[in-house]
Design a protein around this motif. Structure first.
Motif, PDB file in Angstrom:
ATOM      1  N   ASP A 109       9.121  10.532  -6.619  1.00  9.22           N
ATOM      2  CA  ASP A 109       8.302   9.504  -7.261  1.00  9.22           C
ATOM      3  C   ASP A 109       7.141   9.045  -6.389  1.00  9.22           C
ATOM      4  O   ASP A 109       6.254   8.328  -6.859  1.00  9.22           O
ATOM      5  CB  ASP A 109       9.184   8.289  -7.628  1.00  9.22           C
ATOM      6  CG  ASP A 109       8.450   7.235  -8.419  1.00  9.22           C
ATOM      7  OD1 ASP A 109       7.864   7.587  -9.466  1.00  9.22           O
ATOM      8  OD2 ASP A 109       8.428   6.072  -7.990  1.00  9.22           O
ATOM      9  N   LEU A 110       7.117   9.459  -5.130  1.00  6.84           N
ATOM     10  CA  LEU A 110       6.116   8.954  -4.201  1.00  6.84           C
ATOM     11  C   LEU A 110       4.999   9.967  -3.964  1.00  6.84           C
ATOM     12  O   LEU A 110       5.241  11.174  -3.880  1.00  6.84           O
ATOM     13  CB  LEU A 110       6.765   8.589  -2.867  1.00  6.84           C
ATOM     14  CG  LEU A 110       7.857   7.516  -2.914  1.00  6.84           C
ATOM     15  CD1 LEU A 110       8.437   7.287  -1.526  1.00  6.84           C
ATOM     16  CD2 LEU A 110       7.304   6.206  -3.481  1.00  6.84           C
ATOM     17  N   VAL A 111       3.783   9.447  -3.857  1.00  2.88           N
ATOM     18  CA  VAL A 111       2.628  10.289  -3.560  1.00  2.88           C
ATOM     19  C   VAL A 111       1.791   9.581  -2.508  1.00  2.88           C
ATOM     20  O   VAL A 111       1.568   8.375  -2.566  1.00  2.88           O
ATOM     21  CB  VAL A 111       1.794  10.576  -4.835  1.00  2.88           C
ATOM     22  CG1 VAL A 111       1.343   9.292  -5.508  1.00  2.88           C
ATOM     23  CG2 VAL A 111       0.591  11.458  -4.510  1.00  2.88           C
ATOM     24  N   ARG A 112       1.374  10.345  -1.501  1.00  5.04           N
ATOM     25  CA  ARG A 112       0.491   9.812  -0.466  1.00  5.04           C
ATOM     26  C   ARG A 112      -0.916  10.343  -0.715  1.00  5.04           C
ATOM     27  O   ARG A 112      -1.107  11.552  -0.898  1.00  5.04           O
ATOM     28  CB  ARG A 112       0.971  10.230   0.928  1.00  5.04           C
ATOM     29  CG  ARG A 112       2.238   9.512   1.362  1.00  5.04           C
ATOM     30  CD  ARG A 112       2.771  10.067   2.674  1.00  5.04           C
ATOM     31  NE  ARG A 112       1.807   9.977   3.757  1.00  5.04           N
ATOM     32  CZ  ARG A 112       1.605   8.875   4.501  1.00  5.04           C
ATOM     33  NH1 ARG A 112       2.305   7.783   4.247  1.00  5.04           N
ATOM     34  NH2 ARG A 112       0.717   8.876   5.470  1.00  5.04           N
ATOM     35  N   ILE A 113      -1.897   9.423  -0.725  1.00  7.18           N
ATOM     36  CA  ILE A 113      -3.260   9.834  -1.012  1.00  7.18           C
ATOM     37  C   ILE A 113      -4.218   9.292   0.045  1.00  7.18           C
ATOM     38  O   ILE A 113      -3.979   8.256   0.657  1.00  7.18           O
ATOM     39  CB  ILE A 113      -3.723   9.347  -2.401  1.00  7.18           C
ATOM     40  CG1 ILE A 113      -3.648   7.826  -2.480  1.00  7.18           C
ATOM     41  CG2 ILE A 113      -2.910   9.990  -3.507  1.00  7.18           C
ATOM     42  CD1 ILE A 113      -4.499   7.245  -3.561  1.00  7.18           C
ATOM     43  N   GLU A 114      -5.291  10.029   0.249  1.00  6.45           N
ATOM     44  CA  GLU A 114      -6.392   9.579   1.096  1.00  6.45           C
ATOM     45  C   GLU A 114      -7.485   9.006   0.207  1.00  6.45           C
ATOM     46  O   GLU A 114      -7.770   9.549  -0.862  1.00  6.45           O
ATOM     47  CB  GLU A 114      -6.974  10.741   1.897  1.00  6.45           C
ATOM     48  CG  GLU A 114      -6.099  11.235   3.024  1.00  6.45           C
ATOM     49  CD  GLU A 114      -6.790  12.311   3.835  1.00  6.45           C
ATOM     50  OE1 GLU A 114      -6.369  12.564   4.971  1.00  6.45           O
ATOM     51  OE2 GLU A 114      -7.761  12.899   3.320  1.00  6.45           O
ATOM     52  N   TYR A 115      -8.095   7.916   0.654  1.00  6.35           N
ATOM     53  CA  TYR A 115      -9.216   7.361  -0.100  1.00  6.35           C
ATOM     54  C   TYR A 115     -10.374   7.061   0.848  1.00  6.35           C
ATOM     55  O   TYR A 115     -10.199   6.921   2.060  1.00  6.35           O
ATOM     56  CB  TYR A 115      -8.803   6.105  -0.867  1.00  6.35           C
ATOM     57  CG  TYR A 115      -8.491   4.900  -0.014  1.00  6.35           C
ATOM     58  CD1 TYR A 115      -9.470   3.963   0.311  1.00  6.35           C
ATOM     59  CD2 TYR A 115      -7.203   4.685   0.474  1.00  6.35           C
ATOM     60  CE1 TYR A 115      -9.177   2.861   1.097  1.00  6.35           C
ATOM     61  CE2 TYR A 115      -6.903   3.581   1.262  1.00  6.35           C
ATOM     62  CZ  TYR A 115      -7.900   2.677   1.571  1.00  6.35           C
ATOM     63  OH  TYR A 115      -7.608   1.585   2.354  1.00  6.35           O
ATOM     64  N   SER A 116     -11.571   6.960   0.277  1.00  7.80           N
ATOM     65  CA  SER A 116     -12.765   6.713   1.083  1.00  7.80           C
ATOM     66  C   SER A 116     -12.785   5.281   1.587  1.00  7.80           C
ATOM     67  O   SER A 116     -12.506   4.341   0.833  1.00  7.80           O
ATOM     68  CB  SER A 116     -14.022   6.967   0.237  1.00  7.80           C
ATOM     69  OG  SER A 116     -15.178   6.476   0.904  1.00  7.80           O
ATOM     70  N   PRO A 117     -13.156   5.071   2.853  1.00  9.97           N
ATOM     71  CA  PRO A 117     -13.302   3.700   3.363  1.00  9.97           C
ATOM     72  C   PRO A 117     -14.349   2.900   2.587  1.00  9.97           C
ATOM     73  O   PRO A 117     -14.357   1.669   2.653  1.00  9.97           O
ATOM     74  CB  PRO A 117     -13.739   3.911   4.817  1.00  9.97           C
ATOM     75  CG  PRO A 117     -13.273   5.279   5.157  1.00  9.97           C
ATOM     76  CD  PRO A 117     -13.383   6.073   3.901  1.00  9.97           C
ATOM     77  N   ASN A 118     -15.234   3.592   1.869  1.00 10.86           N
ATOM     78  CA  ASN A 118     -16.231   2.911   1.052  1.00 10.86           C
ATOM     79  C   ASN A 118     -15.629   2.289  -0.206  1.00 10.86           C
ATOM     80  O   ASN A 118     -16.312   1.548  -0.923  1.00 10.86           O
ATOM     81  CB  ASN A 118     -17.355   3.869   0.640  1.00 10.86           C
ATOM     82  CG  ASN A 118     -18.218   4.283   1.815  1.00 10.86           C
ATOM     83  OD1 ASN A 118     -18.376   3.526   2.765  1.00 10.86           O
ATOM     84  ND2 ASN A 118     -18.772   5.479   1.744  1.00 10.86           N
ATOM     85  N   ARG A 119     -14.366   2.605  -0.505  1.00  7.93           N
ATOM     86  CA  ARG A 119     -13.704   2.057  -1.683  1.00  7.93           C
ATOM     87  C   ARG A 119     -12.449   1.292  -1.278  1.00  7.93           C
ATOM     88  O   ARG A 119     -11.324   1.706  -1.563  1.00  7.93           O
ATOM     89  CB  ARG A 119     -13.343   3.175  -2.678  1.00  7.93           C
ATOM     90  CG  ARG A 119     -14.536   3.853  -3.342  1.00  7.93           C
ATOM     91  CD  ARG A 119     -15.385   2.869  -4.151  1.00  7.93           C
ATOM     92  NE  ARG A 119     -14.603   2.133  -5.142  1.00  7.93           N
ATOM     93  CZ  ARG A 119     -14.417   2.561  -6.396  1.00  7.93           C
ATOM     94  NH1 ARG A 119     -14.939   3.716  -6.795  1.00  7.93           N
ATOM     95  NH2 ARG A 119     -13.717   1.827  -7.252  1.00  7.93           N
ATOM     96  N   PRO A 120     -12.614   0.159  -0.601  1.00  5.89           N
ATOM     97  CA  PRO A 120     -11.447  -0.598  -0.163  1.00  5.89           C
ATOM     98  C   PRO A 120     -10.609  -1.154  -1.303  1.00  5.89           C
ATOM     99  O   PRO A 120      -9.466  -1.545  -1.094  1.00  5.89           O
ATOM    100  CB  PRO A 120     -12.050  -1.730   0.686  1.00  5.89           C
ATOM    101  CG  PRO A 120     -13.457  -1.861   0.212  1.00  5.89           C
ATOM    102  CD  PRO A 120     -13.873  -0.466  -0.145  1.00  5.89           C
ATOM    103  N   ASP A 121     -11.162  -1.162  -2.537  1.00  8.23           N
ATOM    104  CA  ASP A 121     -10.355  -1.574  -3.692  1.00  8.23           C
ATOM    105  C   ASP A 121      -9.250  -0.571  -3.982  1.00  8.23           C
ATOM    106  O   ASP A 121      -8.303  -0.887  -4.711  1.00  8.23           O
ATOM    107  CB  ASP A 121     -11.238  -1.758  -4.930  1.00  8.23           C
ATOM    108  CG  ASP A 121     -12.138  -0.554  -5.216  1.00  8.23           C
ATOM    109  OD1 ASP A 121     -12.862  -0.126  -4.301  1.00  8.23           O
ATOM    110  OD2 ASP A 121     -12.119  -0.052  -6.353  1.00  8.23           O
TER     111      ASP A 121
END
Length: 331
Positions: A40-52
């Motif tokens: 059920d778990l997923v780890r994702i990377e996101y851009s620092p430009n999108r802190p939301d």
């Protein structure tokens, strides 16, 4: 790149009627890279430009738009109130001059929500906060605080019980003996005075940008929150606050204003902005031939408001999207 761990089942509850596969297939279209998946778990990377995107609440907001479940801008609704205020003393001006804040009421907090808030806080500190130097957040149990508050300075002999401690420590001891003090104490320089937020009963609420007081610790019994952001630049502090406010409203809290005055400080505005873009710029840049209605639909799926005005499309940008500077960012 920052990484966040999400639960598919929790996302499904936040988004609405959507399958796990739809979520998994859609995440890359939000600019999110899937690092790993285990049940059920997923780890994702996101851009620092999108802190939301530092919480599942923010990602659910984006996925609702992309999947057409809810489109357009999420309008921040902040109630006016005279019950909450912070007076800023001139003594903070040369150390950490700005403070802003907001009240969030009637929310439901479980252990997973606390974990999400902590992740958001630390990612904001590391990213737009520049490791707490430019701005930092304190999230507190509102019902443990007596307003009005004062943002002032004290000497390093001042004592209180800090977060995750059972004993009273002086400021000097917090800086030299606690992990956060050792990590961030240098941000205050060599001044003999340090910034502090105290309530009307003279109880310490926060020692920014180092640590909160233990008495305001948020738990699963907490219903109402006080969020304060301090920093060296007013705009940066309000940018950080806009992300937190958006996430809290998405999490089901109702927001109320905090009146702030003194030493060139003022209450947060959390204002929307308008940017116009020409459809021909979009089509020429992307090599497409999109109609104006199609462009407007796509912008609304990006959780912006968009309307046609003559030959241009006028977009309304929410305060937390401070990564959008001009028309090319809309393209």
């Amino acid at each position: 790149m920052p990484v966040i761990e999400l639960s598919y089942s929790r996302l499904q509850k936040l988004i609405g009627k959507v399958s796990k596969k739809q979520i998994s297939d859609s995440l890359p279209f939000l600019g999110l890279d899937i690092e790993s998946e285990v049940k059920d778990l997923v780890r994702i990377e996101y851009s620092p430009n999108r802190p939301d995107y530092s919480t599942d609440f923010g990602i659910a907001l984006g996925l609702q738009g992309l999947l057409g479940i809810k489109t357009g801008l999420l309008k921040l609704t902040v109630k006016k109130s005279k019950n909450y205020s912070i007076t800023v003393k001139p003594s903070v001006s040369k150390i950490r001059p700005f403070v802003t804040g907001i009240i969030a009421k009637n929310g439901k907090i479980d252990d997973k929500t606390i974990k999400q808030f902590m992740t958001m806080q630390e990612d904001l500190h590391f990213g737009i906060g520049r490791k707490r130097k430019k701005s930092s957040i304190g999230i507190h149990d509102l019902d443990k605080i007596s307003f009005p508050l004062t943002y002032t300075t004290v000497d390093k002999n001042h004592k209180f019980i800090p977060l995750n401690s059972e004993k009273e420590l002086s400021i000097s001891e917090i800086i030299t003996e606690t992990e956060t003090g050792k990590d961030y104490g240098h941000l205050l320089g060599q001044s003999s005075q340090v910034p502090i937020i105290i309530d009307s009963n003279k109880k310490t609420v926060s020692f920014p940008p180092i640590i909160n007081a233990g008495i305001t610790t948020v738990t699963t019994k907490t219903k109402n929150l006080f969020v304060e952001v301090t920093g060296i630049n007013k705009a940066d502090a309000e940018d950080m606050l806009s992300v937190v406010a958006t996430i809290l409203q998405s999490a089901g809290f109702t927001l109320e204003i905090v009146q702030i005055s003194g030493a060139k400080n003022s209450s947060p505005k959390l204002e929307e902005r308008k940017i116009s873009v020409d459809s021909s710029l979009i089509n020429q840049t992307l090599g497409l031939d999109l109609s104006t209605p199609k462009i407007i639909s796509s912008l609304r799926k990006s959780r912006l408001n968009a309307i046609s005005k003559g030959k241009k499309i006028e977009c309304t940008i929410p305060p937390y999207r401070f990564d959008i500077f001009g028309p090319m960012d809309l393209v």
